[in-house]
Design a protein around this motif. Structure first.
Motif, PDB file in Angstrom:
ATOM      1  N   THR A 204     -67.484 -46.938  42.069  1.00 43.82           N
ATOM      2  CA  THR A 204     -66.892 -48.145  42.454  1.00 43.82           C
ATOM      3  C   THR A 204     -65.707 -47.794  41.405  1.00 43.82           C
ATOM      4  N   VAL A 205     -64.308 -48.083  42.076  1.00 46.27           N
ATOM      5  CA  VAL A 205     -63.066 -48.337  41.005  1.00 46.27           C
ATOM      6  C   VAL A 205     -62.378 -49.329  41.220  1.00 46.27           C
ATOM      7  N   ASN A 206     -62.272 -50.089  40.255  1.00 47.36           N
ATOM      8  CA  ASN A 206     -61.531 -51.347  40.370  1.00 47.36           C
ATOM      9  C   ASN A 206     -61.931 -52.324  41.244  1.00 47.36           C
ATOM     10  N   GLY A 207     -63.376 -52.178  41.635  1.00 47.31           N
ATOM     11  CA  GLY A 207     -64.122 -53.117  42.714  1.00 47.31           C
ATOM     12  C   GLY A 207     -64.104 -52.585  44.050  1.00 47.31           C
ATOM     13  N   ALA A 208     -63.678 -51.389  44.240  1.00 48.76           N
ATOM     14  CA  ALA A 208     -63.299 -50.928  45.718  1.00 48.76           C
ATOM     15  C   ALA A 208     -64.453 -49.572  45.561  1.00 48.76           C
ATOM     16  N   ARG A 209     -65.240 -49.425  46.713  1.00 52.49           N
ATOM     17  CA  ARG A 209     -65.871 -48.365  47.019  1.00 52.49           C
ATOM     18  C   ARG A 209     -65.189 -47.046  47.220  1.00 52.49           C
TER      19      ARG A 209
ATOM     20  N   GLY B 126     -59.345 -36.767  23.026  1.00 48.86           N
ATOM     21  CA  GLY B 126     -59.953 -37.827  22.905  1.00 48.86           C
ATOM     22  C   GLY B 126     -59.496 -38.405  21.603  1.00 48.86           C
ATOM     23  N   ALA B 127     -58.242 -38.225  21.126  1.00 50.43           N
ATOM     24  CA  ALA B 127     -58.018 -38.840  19.811  1.00 50.43           C
ATOM     25  C   ALA B 127     -56.946 -39.932  20.043  1.00 50.43           C
ATOM     26  N   CYS B 128     -56.176 -40.043  21.141  1.00 55.29           N
ATOM     27  CA  CYS B 128     -55.307 -41.008  21.126  1.00 55.29           C
ATOM     28  C   CYS B 128     -55.141 -42.232  21.836  1.00 55.29           C
ATOM     29  N   GLY B 129     -56.012 -42.120  22.751  1.00 51.63           N
ATOM     30  CA  GLY B 129     -56.474 -43.422  23.734  1.00 51.63           C
ATOM     31  C   GLY B 129     -55.696 -43.598  24.892  1.00 51.63           C
ATOM     32  N   ALA B 130     -54.480 -43.066  24.919  1.00 47.71           N
ATOM     33  CA  ALA B 130     -53.639 -43.208  26.233  1.00 47.71           C
ATOM     34  C   ALA B 130     -54.328 -43.222  27.694  1.00 47.71           C
ATOM     35  N   CYS B 131     -55.569 -42.570  27.418  1.00 47.42           N
ATOM     36  CA  CYS B 131     -56.279 -42.406  28.877  1.00 47.42           C
ATOM     37  C   CYS B 131     -57.576 -43.601  28.995  1.00 47.42           C
ATOM     38  N   THR B 132     -57.635 -44.616  27.989  1.00 49.09           N
ATOM     39  CA  THR B 132     -58.504 -45.598  28.026  1.00 49.09           C
ATOM     40  C   THR B 132     -59.003 -46.087  29.355  1.00 49.09           C
ATOM     41  N   VAL B 133     -60.226 -46.088  29.777  1.00 54.23           N
ATOM     42  CA  VAL B 133     -60.520 -46.723  30.972  1.00 54.23           C
ATOM     43  C   VAL B 133     -61.932 -47.603  30.604  1.00 54.23           C
ATOM     44  N   LEU B 134     -62.465 -48.161  31.654  1.00 55.50           N
ATOM     45  CA  LEU B 134     -63.722 -49.006  31.185  1.00 55.50           C
ATOM     46  C   LEU B 134     -64.720 -48.098  32.196  1.00 55.50           C
ATOM     47  N   ILE B 135     -65.738 -47.863  31.752  1.00 59.02           N
ATOM     48  CA  ILE B 135     -66.875 -47.110  32.589  1.00 59.02           C
ATOM     49  C   ILE B 135     -68.189 -47.930  32.362  1.00 59.02           C
TER      50      ILE B 135
ATOM     51  N   GLN C 288     -69.427 -36.747  36.814  1.00 55.66           N
ATOM     52  CA  GLN C 288     -70.260 -37.394  35.854  1.00 55.66           C
ATOM     53  C   GLN C 288     -70.326 -38.896  36.414  1.00 55.66           C
ATOM     54  N   LEU C 289     -69.377 -39.270  37.189  1.00 53.86           N
ATOM     55  CA  LEU C 289     -69.439 -40.694  37.318  1.00 53.86           C
ATOM     56  C   LEU C 289     -69.955 -41.336  38.775  1.00 53.86           C
ATOM     57  N   ASP C 290     -70.974 -40.489  39.252  1.00 52.56           N
ATOM     58  CA  ASP C 290     -71.425 -40.687  40.545  1.00 52.56           C
ATOM     59  C   ASP C 290     -72.293 -41.909  40.223  1.00 52.56           C
ATOM     60  N   GLY C 291     -72.136 -43.070  40.864  1.00 52.50           N
ATOM     61  CA  GLY C 291     -72.714 -44.246  40.837  1.00 52.50           C
ATOM     62  C   GLY C 291     -72.005 -45.193  39.883  1.00 52.50           C
ATOM     63  N   ALA C 292     -70.929 -44.928  39.306  1.00 49.53           N
ATOM     64  CA  ALA C 292     -70.424 -45.629  37.928  1.00 49.53           C
ATOM     65  C   ALA C 292     -69.491 -46.511  38.473  1.00 49.53           C
ATOM     66  N   ASN C 293     -69.142 -47.590  37.712  1.00 51.06           N
ATOM     67  CA  ASN C 293     -68.133 -48.392  38.013  1.00 51.06           C
ATOM     68  C   ASN C 293     -67.165 -48.249  37.013  1.00 51.06           C
ATOM     69  N   VAL C 294     -65.897 -47.900  37.501  1.00 51.44           N
ATOM     70  CA  VAL C 294     -64.719 -47.567  36.740  1.00 51.44           C
ATOM     71  C   VAL C 294     -63.494 -48.776  36.887  1.00 51.44           C
ATOM     72  N   GLU C 295     -63.115 -49.182  35.509  1.00 54.75           N
ATOM     73  CA  GLU C 295     -62.085 -50.138  35.687  1.00 54.75           C
ATOM     74  C   GLU C 295     -60.951 -49.457  35.033  1.00 54.75           C
TER      75      GLU C 295
END
Lengths: 173, 790
Positions: A22-27, A58-67, A81-88
């Motif tokens: 799920t990405v931003n609420g969409a399957r 992984g140092a600067c945070g410009a790619c930050t998302v919610l998993i 790695q994100l099969d089944g995950a909820n990404v925002e």
């Protein structure tokens, strides 16, 4: 140079793996190469260009998302790695209004210049305010120290997060 | 403190108001459009093979396997590009003696720094391009690296470029007044050597370029992350033999620049050459490691300095010897002479001292080119001057503030010409210093410091006065032959609905350029800011201009906007006068209306616009509406403007670990008229933090073989929120009389002054131990080494 860069984009589709998430609420269902990074997946597969490549380490945070609701560095995660995950991402969190007070405060305080770090900064600020609704300036500075900003002096960002905390407290029923 | 500005001094004026940036909302919503966000049909991706050695001869290059790799469109080497471009040479005629060899997009036979691009792979994706890069078979013969500046300049050193004869890229000597005599007669002489490490800009958005050549109509469109679109257009046309009309450069959102994105880079030129070769869009975005070894670096100076003083604290003479390293080439088109030139020009410039000697030697090396980065030369000049002043104060038993008071150029002494020949129109050093002392409660801090010292808590207070060079005129680059515009234009159009579209030659990288322009235009036209649309960054839409650098956006672009808006206003009032049968001079604009002298609304701007564009039949005979106006501006009276200010740092030093905790930082800045305090203050603060980065953290560490040892953001330290102090900013406004707006610029003052204040604060904290630190960055190990604990 290239060797310093994390593997990117699709490669050898015969190795592709099906993922559903799920990405931003969409399957979303896609076949992805094992080496496809989450940031490239978001940007190139889904057109969500608000998540940025910057340090790729992984140092600067410009790619930050919610998993699954937790802050994550997109550059350190592979799509498979994100099969089944909820990404925002910044796009979804903007549309849902989840970041509205923080975005308004960043705007009012001029806590944004070039904007390249802003998505990550906003997500990190929001995560802080969700776990600590009344942070001190020191706590704000500590919580944002995984997100580099090269334009502002951070001062306006700290002001903005403090403002957003007050605004959220005021709106609380 | 705000001086009135008659042309826009009206109740609804936005000048001097803290208005948030309208265009920032888009960035905060993740809707920025940086180069890497563009998606074009048939886009191919470029990855470079770069030389892994500091200095090496290319023995053989075999691209056969790479060419056969999946997804590869083409592998491009120097041979493929030969004859398709004119090489570039980073010299300008007004820098006498400056020399540099021709530079090419890709290495022909010899590479001169680790990271120099050698071959390019064009493929369907960046990943496939990188895969193929790994398949290029290349044989190098390593040559001796030339990393140390002094060794490069030593007699008998082998020249990096044999045809140039030696490794001296540029030199300049200044000898003003009677320096030897002043030293001979001095009551007190202080002497110290300083070093400043190489560091770099670390834009969060790496350098990015997307070049698209359409062979059908012969047109090249380049989307690039740049500060100066018109300059890049001129360079692409010139070096790729294209007519000016065939080249369009578009700079959309730019994710940080700081001077990094204003130079010509071999990989950018190679990308454009590849687009021309293939006739399809190609994109190159530097990855972070590539950024570290291919973005320009900055600083890297070693300076020996001496100051002579009389007993009463009068500075009698100042002498510096600066050696700086610029890598293998002087950068094009601005040259790498400017940084050192600024150091020798600016050192001591805010003090009354008339006896000044400086010797600059700029050395070639086998490291990435260094050149202009934010506050070019200023951090060095300020650190050296202000450190010497503190040393002298200690030697004479004076408070460091008192020594400054006795030597600053008096506020009533302008115009002033410095010993190095710089002309100051009007500065406010004395007022700035006194305001700073009040702002920070200097005496209170000194008492607190003394009390804490008794408890073995070591705090330091550092002060730095400074000037900042802004708004360069044509004497800065243009006179030497560079395609760099010192003037800027602004074109405004009244649209039918009574709103204004405004295109400006200055560009936006987050400073707030578009907001500043909208504030000025709205104020002059009596419109609300949301009625103004500002367009920047596109050579086919914006008037010709230099772009945004050297803190010139507001001082030059802002004045062009003001003059343009006043011209449009005159045109609108002419038309309204004809429509209303009134004298234009009896009319004004306010609140979106044409009003009379008493402020009564006569006709809306929307009605004026509609009549002009749709109902020309209703206009009196012979009236031709002209609702577009353009004005340009370039400073003429002074070769460049100067701002001034004073900064202070308060910090605590852990003498066991060498760690420094920044407690507070203060800045008093006189940037002339402040159009938007909210934007200026965060510009200043951002500049301070970049200056602190150079002073305490940032260093491109090279080993003796010329290999970069810290090419990631995990290893190269940039300031983080948790380490930075709150930064208090206050203003003095001494507008320049050269323009109506009176703005001088604010982009670099923070960076120019902060390292000096911080280094002085560190040494103030170390004073009880009778040791000093004179090398930046002041890393914990350097503090410990000074304390004998290394």
């Amino acid at each position: 140079m290239g060797r310093g860069r994390l593997p990117r984009a699709t490669f050898g589709m015969s190795d592709a793996v099906a993922i559903r998430l799920t990405v931003n609420g969409a399957r979303v269902e896609r076949l992805v190469a094992p080496r496809l990074n989450l940031v490239d997946f978001l940007r190139d597969e889904l057109g969500l260009t608000g998540t940025h490549w910057s340090c790729e380490h992984g140092a600067c945070g410009a790619c930050t998302v919610l998993i699954d609701g937790a802050l994550a560095r997109g550059c350190l995660v592979f799509a498979i790695q994100l099969d089944g995950a909820n990404v925002e991402t910044i796009e979804g969190l903007t549309e849902s209004g989840a970041l509205a007070e923080v975005q308004a405060a960043f705007h009012a305080r001029n806590a944004v210049q070039c904007g390249f770090c802003s998505a990550g900064m906003l997500l990190a600020a929001d995560a802080l305010l969700r776990r600590n609704p009344e942070p001190s300036r020191e706590q704000i500075r500590a919580a944002l120290s995984g997100n580099y900003c090269r334009c502002t002096g951070y001062h306006a960002i700290v002001d903005a997060v403090a403002d957003a905390a007050r605004e959220r407290a005021r709106r609380k029923p | 403190m705000t001086a009135p500005l008659a042309a826009v001094d009206r109740p609804a004026s936005y000048i001097g108001k803290s208005v948030p940036r309208p265009n920032a909302k888009r960035l905060l919503a993740g809707r920025g459009q940086y180069v890497d966000d563009l998606r074009l049909p048939r886009l191919a991706h470029v990855a470079f093979l770069r030389c892994p050695h500091a200095h090496a001869r290319l023995k053989s290059l075999d691209i056969a396997a790479a060419t056969r790799a999946p997804g590869v469109v083409r592998v491009v080497t120097a041979q493929d590009l030969a004859g398709r471009y004119t090489p570039w040479v980073g010299v300008l005629t007004h820098f006498k003696g400056l020399k540099s060899p021709p530079q090419h997009p890709l290495v022909h036979d010899r590479a001169t720094w680790q990271g120099e691009p050698v071959a390019a792979v064009v493929a369907e994706s960046r990943a496939l391009a990188e895969d193929a890069v790994a398949l290029i078979e290349i044989v190098w013969e390593e040559l001796p690296p030339l990393t140390d500046m002094a060794a490069a300049l030593a007699p008998g050193a082998v020249p990096l470029h044999a045809e140039l004869g030696d490794n001296l890229c540029f030199g300049r000597a200044i000898d003003a007044g009677a320096v030897d005599e002043a030293f001979a007669k001095a009551d007190c002489v202080v002497e110290e050597s300083y070093s400043f490490a190489r560091h770099t800009g670390v834009c969060l958005e790496p350098r990015s370029i997307l070049a698209d050549f359409d062979p059908a109509d012969g047109r090249l469109t380049v989307h690039c992350s740049s500060q100066a679109p018109h300059m890049m257009k001129e360079i692409f046309a010139r070096h790729f033999h294209l007519p000016e009309t065939a080249v369009r450069v578009i700079c959309g959102d730019v994710g940080g620049s700081f001077g990094i994105k204003i130079h010509v880079y071999p990989d950018d030129m190679a990308t454009v050459a590849i687009a021309l070769l293939l006739g399809r869009p190609v994109k190159f975005v530097a990855d972070r490691l590539e950024s570290f070894v291919s973005d320009i670096h900055a600083r890297e100076h070693r300076i020996a300095a001496r100051m002579a003083l009389a007993k009463d604290g009068t500075i009698a003479a100042l002498a510096i010897d600066d050696v700086t390293g610029v890598g293998p080439y002087s950068t094009y088109p601005r040259t790498s002479a400017v940084e050192g030139n600024q150091v020798v020009g600016l050192t001591g410039a805010w003090y009354r001292c008339r006896n000044y000697r400086a010797n600059l030697r700029v050395a070639f090396q086998t490291k990435p080119p260094t050149t202009q980065y934010r506050a070019v030369g200023h951090p060095i000049a300020t650190s050296v001057t202000e450190a010497l002043v503190d040393r002298a104060a200690a030697a004479l038993g004076l408070d460091p503030v008192e020594l400054r008071r006795r030597n600053l150029i008096p506020d009533d002494a302008y115009p002033w010409t410095t010993a190095s020949g710089l002309k100051f129109e009007k500065l406010s050093h004395q007022a700035a210093l006194e305001k700073l002392l009040t702002l920070m409660d200097y005496d209170g801090l000194r008492r607190e410091q003394a009390e804490l010292r008794r408890r073995n808590i070591h705090r330091g207070i550092g002060i730095a006065c400074f000037v900042e060079l802004t708004n360069p005129g044509p004497a800065f680059y243009g006179v030497g032959g560079a395609p760099i515009s010192a003037q800027d234009g602004c074109t405004l159009r009244l649209d039918p609905g009574g709103t204004v579209t405004c295109a400006t030659g200055v560009t936006e990288q987050g400073q707030g350029t578009e907001t500043m322009v909208a504030q000025i235009v709205a104020s002059a036209l009596g419109l609300a800011m949301d009625k103004i649309r500002v367009v920047t960054g596109d050579t086919e839409r914006a008037p010709y201009g230099g772009g945004t650098w050297a803190s010139r956006g507001c001082g030059i672009g802002g004045e062009a906007a003001l003059q343009g808006a006043l011209a449009l206003k005159a045109n609108i009032l002419d038309l309204a006068g004809a429509m209303l049968q009134a004298e234009p001079a009896a009319l004004d604009l306010a609140g979106g209306w044409v009003v009379d002298r008493a402020g009564n609304r006569r006709i809306g701007l929307d009605e004026v616009g509609r009549a002009a564009y749709f109902r020309g039949d209703t206009l009196p005979p012979g009236v031709q509406p002209e609702l577009v106006a353009t004005r340009h501006y370039m400073p003429r009276q002074y070769p460049f403007a100067f701002t001034n200010g004073a900064q202070a740092s308060y910090l605590e030093l852990d003498v066991e670990t060498g760690f420094i905790q920044l407690l507070q930082h203060w800045v008093v800045e006189d940037c002339g008229r402040v159009v938007n305090p909210l934007l200026v203050e965060e510009q200043i603060r951002g500049g301070v933090v970049q200056g602190i980065g150079g002073a305490l953290f940032e260093e491109c560490i090279y080993d003796q073989r010329g290999q970069l040892l810290n090419g990631t953001l995990a290893d190269y330290l940039v300031p983080m929120a948790g380490e930075m102090p709150d930064i208090v900013v206050a203003h003095i406004e001494t507008p320049t009389a050269e323009s109506m707006l009176g703005a001088k610029g604010a982009g670099e003052a923070g960076t120019g002054g902060a390292p000096a204040a911080v280094m002085n604060a560190v040494n103030d904290a170390l004073a009880p131990f009778k040791v000093r630190v004179t090398a930046q960055p002041i890393s914990p190990w350097r503090v410990l080494a000074a304390l004998g604990k290394g």
